[in-house]
Structure formats: C-alpha cells, structure tokens
Design a protein around this motif. Structure first.
Motif, PDB file in Angstrom:
ATOM      1  N   ALA A  59       0.947  -1.140   0.125  1.00 48.11           N
ATOM      2  CA  ALA A  59      -0.148   0.059  -0.039  1.00 48.11           C
ATOM      3  C   ALA A  59       0.874   1.219  -0.012  1.00 48.11           C
ATOM      4  CB  ALA A  59      -0.741   0.029   1.096  1.00 48.11           C
ATOM      5  N   SER A  60       0.357   2.261  -0.758  1.00 47.08           N
ATOM      6  CA  SER A  60       1.128   3.758  -0.681  1.00 47.08           C
ATOM      7  C   SER A  60       1.536   3.906   0.605  1.00 47.08           C
ATOM      8  CB  SER A  60       0.410   4.663  -1.546  1.00 47.08           C
ATOM      9  OG  SER A  60       0.744   6.015  -1.307  1.00 47.08           O
ATOM     10  N   ALA A  61       2.524   4.721   0.696  1.00 45.40           N
ATOM     11  CA  ALA A  61       3.036   4.970   1.939  1.00 45.40           C
ATOM     12  C   ALA A  61       2.550   6.320   2.490  1.00 45.40           C
ATOM     13  CB  ALA A  61       4.676   5.327   1.792  1.00 45.40           C
ATOM     14  N   THR A  62       1.530   7.067   1.436  1.00 44.14           N
ATOM     15  CA  THR A  62       1.180   8.552   1.536  1.00 44.14           C
ATOM     16  C   THR A  62      -0.316   8.508   0.962  1.00 44.14           C
ATOM     17  OG1 THR A  62       2.148   9.355  -0.325  1.00 44.14           O
ATOM     18  CG2 THR A  62       3.302   9.462   1.772  1.00 44.14           C
ATOM     19  N   GLY A  63      -0.692   7.457   0.546  1.00 47.15           N
ATOM     20  CA  GLY A  63      -2.044   7.598  -0.329  1.00 47.15           C
ATOM     21  C   GLY A  63      -3.131   7.369   0.679  1.00 47.15           C
TER      22      GLY A  63
ATOM     23  N   ARG B  14      -3.056  -2.280   7.278  1.00 52.08           N
ATOM     24  CA  ARG B  14      -2.277  -3.156   7.814  1.00 52.08           C
ATOM     25  C   ARG B  14      -2.522  -4.576   7.365  1.00 52.08           C
ATOM     26  NH1 ARG B  14      -3.908  -4.051  14.321  1.00 52.08           N
ATOM     27  NH2 ARG B  14      -6.097  -4.761  13.389  1.00 52.08           N
ATOM     28  N   TRP B  15      -1.272  -5.399   7.282  1.00 50.34           N
ATOM     29  CA  TRP B  15      -1.673  -6.919   7.295  1.00 50.34           C
ATOM     30  C   TRP B  15      -1.048  -7.675   8.340  1.00 50.34           C
ATOM     31  CZ3 TRP B  15      -4.523  -8.431   3.175  1.00 50.34           C
ATOM     32  CH2 TRP B  15      -4.779  -7.599   2.174  1.00 50.34           C
ATOM     33  N   TYR B  16      -1.719  -8.733   8.965  1.00 53.63           N
ATOM     34  CA  TYR B  16      -0.891  -9.314  10.162  1.00 53.63           C
ATOM     35  C   TYR B  16      -1.214 -10.939  10.185  1.00 53.63           C
ATOM     36  CZ  TYR B  16      -5.991  -8.983  11.403  1.00 53.63           C
ATOM     37  OH  TYR B  16      -7.287  -9.016  11.439  1.00 53.63           O
ATOM     38  N   LEU B  17      -0.460 -11.523  10.779  1.00 55.72           N
ATOM     39  CA  LEU B  17      -0.562 -12.983  10.995  1.00 55.72           C
ATOM     40  C   LEU B  17      -0.639 -12.738  12.668  1.00 55.72           C
ATOM     41  CD1 LEU B  17      -0.513 -16.035  10.604  1.00 55.72           C
ATOM     42  CD2 LEU B  17       2.043 -15.693  10.539  1.00 55.72           C
ATOM     43  N   ALA B  18      -1.720 -13.409  13.138  1.00 54.69           N
ATOM     44  CA  ALA B  18      -1.726 -13.475  14.895  1.00 54.69           C
ATOM     45  C   ALA B  18      -1.947 -15.046  15.286  1.00 54.69           C
ATOM     46  CB  ALA B  18      -2.881 -12.551  15.252  1.00 54.69           C
TER      47      ALA B  18
ATOM     48  N   ARG C  73       3.027   2.497   5.704  1.00 55.67           N
ATOM     49  CA  ARG C  73       2.626   3.806   5.761  1.00 55.67           C
ATOM     50  C   ARG C  73       3.647   4.667   6.420  1.00 55.67           C
ATOM     51  NH1 ARG C  73      -1.246   5.228   3.229  1.00 55.67           N
ATOM     52  NH2 ARG C  73      -1.166   7.172   4.590  1.00 55.67           N
ATOM     53  N   ALA C  74       3.819   5.966   6.063  1.00 57.02           N
ATOM     54  CA  ALA C  74       4.641   6.991   6.387  1.00 57.02           C
ATOM     55  C   ALA C  74       4.339   7.819   7.657  1.00 57.02           C
ATOM     56  CB  ALA C  74       5.045   8.046   5.428  1.00 57.02           C
ATOM     57  N   ASP C  75       3.064   7.666   7.879  1.00 61.79           N
ATOM     58  CA  ASP C  75       2.427   8.458   8.918  1.00 61.79           C
ATOM     59  C   ASP C  75       1.900   7.618   9.799  1.00 61.79           C
ATOM     60  OD1 ASP C  75       0.412   7.283   7.475  1.00 61.79           O
ATOM     61  OD2 ASP C  75      -0.843   9.102   7.150  1.00 61.79           O
TER      62      ASP C  75
END
Length: 252
Positions: free
Chosen positions: A147-151, A157-161, A183-185
């Motif tokens: 995913a875009s860092a600023t879009g 987020r993606w995860y394995l739990a 993400r940058a922010d």
C-alpha cells in the motif's frame, strides 16, 4: 526495556473488551489477535478517537462507526468509517473548516487458518487478516500488499496472529502477532504482544495490556446484558483517552 516494563505494568492495571478502537474488528485495542466471534455474530458500534491514537492525517479528535459480521466460524468481515473535518489550508472550502464533512472508509477481513487445539492440546489458534485493504480512491492500479506510504490507506495493515487461552483463576489469553504496512504517517512493521485476563469471579471484566508494534496501550471495558452491549475505554500510549460503545447480536 522501558516498553517491556510498561507492558507488564499495564497487564496488572488495565481492563479491556474485545473490539479494536480504530478498526471495528475482533482483537485487543489496537493489536490483532486470533480470537474469533461466534458464527453469525453481528457487531455495530462507534467510538470517540483521540487524535493521539490516529494517523497524522487526523490532527484533531474524531469519531468512527462500523459494521462487523462473522459470516462463517472462520471468516470475519467489517466496514468502518472515520470522520474527517475540514481543515484550513488543506484544500477544504472555508465553510467546512472545523466541521465533520467527510469520512474515510475502510474494509477489513480476518480468516482463521488454525483453530485452537486443532492438531494437539497446546496448539494456538492462528488468524491472517488485513485492514483498509483497498487503499486508493478507485480500483485501477490497486496494490493490496504494498500500500502507498502516503495514499488513502491510512489504517492499512496486514498481520498474522496467534492466540492461546489458559486457566488462571479465570481465563488468561496470550497473544502474539506480526503486523506490517508501509505507511509513512502510521508505521506498523514488527512484532505485537498482548495479554488479557477474565477473572472467574466476574467474567464481564477483562484485564488487558498490549504492545501493538508501535505503542503500549491499555483500556477499560464492561459487558452488559449477556454480551449484547459493551462499553469500552482505551488509554493509547498511556496518554490518549478514547471511548466507545458497541452492540453485539448472535443470529445463530
């Protein structure tokens, strides 16, 4: 070391109910877990979010609302909206400044790969999932993983739990996850750890603390009317207070 000590201190002090503040999905507060709702469970809720618990796009306190459905015992999907204010100097018309005039939409999905105790007695449950999985205005040139860092994918987020429950004068849940985005922010890229405890004498309470790979958080919650009404508060990074309410219905 300071974060580890804060995490352990939070386990002793904090209370929690299972509904993630910014995401409207099953989990701890911000950290994902491998817990699942009962089959055909519908959750509808809304939260007040302190700006300290949000990406930099929100430099003000805001609100969200969501609908979450467990379609199958192993599949959960959700739709969450978070309100935008018009901000001076940010391409918003003057008539919208300081007013909630738009909203950010996000879709989420959770898939249980392994059920707790499925293959052997001590096997934890395992869930893979994603939030804000559609990260652009349209579907053209969509990149789901990177995913875009600023879009527009502010909550991406993606995860394995993995989750394991134990008996300790009640129910103790131990949770671990790997969380990733670009993400940058609102950077999430690393291990998340959490624990919760439902005391045997009063299981409507649930004590919890977490490190969500970014901040250490705790909360306070209470379940009312056979788990149909849940009141929740959160202390993000032990500084920023948020609160909310959600309703849960079991259709099966």
């Amino acid at each position: 070391m300071k974060r580890i000590l804060s995490f352990l201190w939070g386990v002793m002090l904090c209370l929690y109910i299972q509904a993630q503040f910014p995401y409207g999905t099953t989990g701890l507060l911000h950290m994902p877990t491998a817990d699942m709702q009962r089959d055909k469970t519908v959750m509808v809720g809304g939260f007040y979010l302190h700006e300290g618990a949000t990406p930099a796009k929100w430099n003000y306190n805001t609100y969200n609302y969501y609908l979450n459905i467990t379609l199958l015992p192993f599949l959960e999907v959700g739709y969450t909206c978070i309100l935008f204010q018009g901000v001076k100097g940010d391409s918003w018309p003057e008539s919208t400044w300081g007013k909630y005039t738009n909203q950010d939409r996000q879709f989420s999905v959770r898939l249980r790969a392994i059920k707790e105790g499925q293959f052997w007695q001590h096997m934890p449950s395992v869930v893979v999932g994603g939030n804000d999985v559609l990260t652009s205005v349209g579907f053209k040139d969509q990149d789901y993983i990177n995913a875009s860092a600023t879009g527009n994918g502010y909550w991406n987020r993606w995860y394995l739990a993995a989750t394991k429950h134990l008996n300790l004068y009640g129910e103790l849940g131990v949770h671990a996850a790997y969380v990733y985005n670009r993400r940058a922010d609102y950077r999430l890229n690393g291990v998340a750890l959490g624990a919760n405890w439902k005391p045997q004498l009063h299981p409507a309470l649930n004590a919890m603390a977490e490190y969500d790979s970014r901040t250490v958080n705790c909360g306070l919650g209470y379940t009312l009317w056979k788990d149909h009404i849940n009141v929740v508060t959160e202390l993000n990074d032990f500084k920023y207070l948020s609160a909310g309410l959600y309703f849960k219905i079991h259709l099966k």
